[in-house]
Motif scaffolding. Structure first.
Motif, PDB file in Angstrom:
ATOM      1  N   THR A   1       0.904  -1.190   0.113  1.00 56.76           N
ATOM      2  CA  THR A   1       0.077   0.022   0.046  1.00 56.76           C
ATOM      3  C   THR A   1       0.946   1.144   0.057  1.00 56.76           C
ATOM      4  N   GLN A   2       1.847   1.238   0.756  1.00 55.13           N
ATOM      5  CA  GLN A   2       2.812   2.522   0.838  1.00 55.13           C
ATOM      6  C   GLN A   2       3.480   2.726  -0.392  1.00 55.13           C
ATOM      7  N   THR A   3       3.919   1.837  -1.146  1.00 55.39           N
ATOM      8  CA  THR A   3       4.618   1.932  -2.335  1.00 55.39           C
ATOM      9  C   THR A   3       3.706   2.129  -3.364  1.00 55.39           C
ATOM     10  N   LEU A   4       2.726   1.862  -3.308  1.00 58.62           N
ATOM     11  CA  LEU A   4       1.630   2.161  -4.519  1.00 58.62           C
ATOM     12  C   LEU A   4       1.206   3.445  -4.382  1.00 58.62           C
ATOM     13  N   ARG A   5       0.985   4.070  -3.064  1.00 56.75           N
ATOM     14  CA  ARG A   5       0.556   5.433  -2.561  1.00 56.75           C
ATOM     15  C   ARG A   5       2.275   6.203  -2.993  1.00 56.75           C
ATOM     16  N   ALA A   6       3.042   5.759  -2.888  1.00 51.44           N
ATOM     17  CA  ALA A   6       4.381   6.671  -3.498  1.00 51.44           C
ATOM     18  C   ALA A   6       4.428   6.718  -4.863  1.00 51.44           C
ATOM     19  N   LEU A   7       4.177   5.583  -5.614  1.00 47.80           N
ATOM     20  CA  LEU A   7       4.077   5.842  -6.927  1.00 47.80           C
ATOM     21  C   LEU A   7       3.064   6.481  -7.580  1.00 47.80           C
ATOM     22  N   GLU A   8       1.781   6.566  -7.029  1.00 52.05           N
ATOM     23  CA  GLU A   8       0.718   7.369  -7.508  1.00 52.05           C
ATOM     24  C   GLU A   8       1.188   8.985  -7.151  1.00 52.05           C
ATOM     25  N   ARG A   9       1.576   9.107  -5.964  1.00 49.48           N
ATOM     26  CA  ARG A   9       1.891  10.554  -5.513  1.00 49.48           C
ATOM     27  C   ARG A   9       3.206  11.071  -6.463  1.00 49.48           C
ATOM     28  N   ASP A  10       3.875  10.219  -7.169  1.00 50.76           N
ATOM     29  CA  ASP A  10       4.902  10.876  -8.095  1.00 50.76           C
ATOM     30  C   ASP A  10       4.469  10.631  -9.516  1.00 50.76           C
TER      31      ASP A  10
END
Length: 122
Positions: free
Chosen positions: A58-67
């Motif tokens: 979840t954290q990694t998906l959010r970071a990829l989405e944020r970027d």
């Protein structure tokens, strides 16, 4: 004698200080490869990415989405359905990922030997 390092070598104002080097972390590159052929659900990503916890995924998906590398689409259905998909910007990462994979294929034996030597010296 070597020249001293420039104290502004890593100037915080440099654009590279905010560059999202997402392919270098443990999970992002795997997620990007999993999304190569199209959108996937969270549970579909968990299957091939062995060892990742739901929290870290979840954290990694959010970071990829944020970027701006992926999009998250939530569908108003019962049960709820969420899909993740690469953006055009995210698709630009295939070339650097391929270069990293090629480098690893060529040099991984040397890296592993160095690790073994380092651990044996302890």
């Amino acid at each position: 004698m070597l020249e001293p390092l420039d104290p502004d070598l890593f100037d915080p104002a440099c654009p590279s200080s905010v560059t999202p080097f997402r392919i270098g972390d443990k999970w992002s590159g795997m997620i990007i490869i999993c999304l190569e052929d199209g959108p996937r659900r969270f549970s579909e990503l968990q299957g091939p990415i062995k060892g990742v916890t739901p929290k870290v995924l979840t954290q990694t998906l959010r970071a990829l989405e944020r970027d701006g590398m992926i999009t998250r689409t939530a569908y108003p259905e019962i049960p709820p359905r969420v899909e993740y998909e690469l953006t055009p910007l995210g698709r630009t990462l295939f070339e650097p990922i391929a270069a990293c994979r090629e480098w690893a294929a060529k040099y991984l034996p040397e890296v592993m030997a160095a690790r073994e030597g380092f651990e044996a010296a302890d």
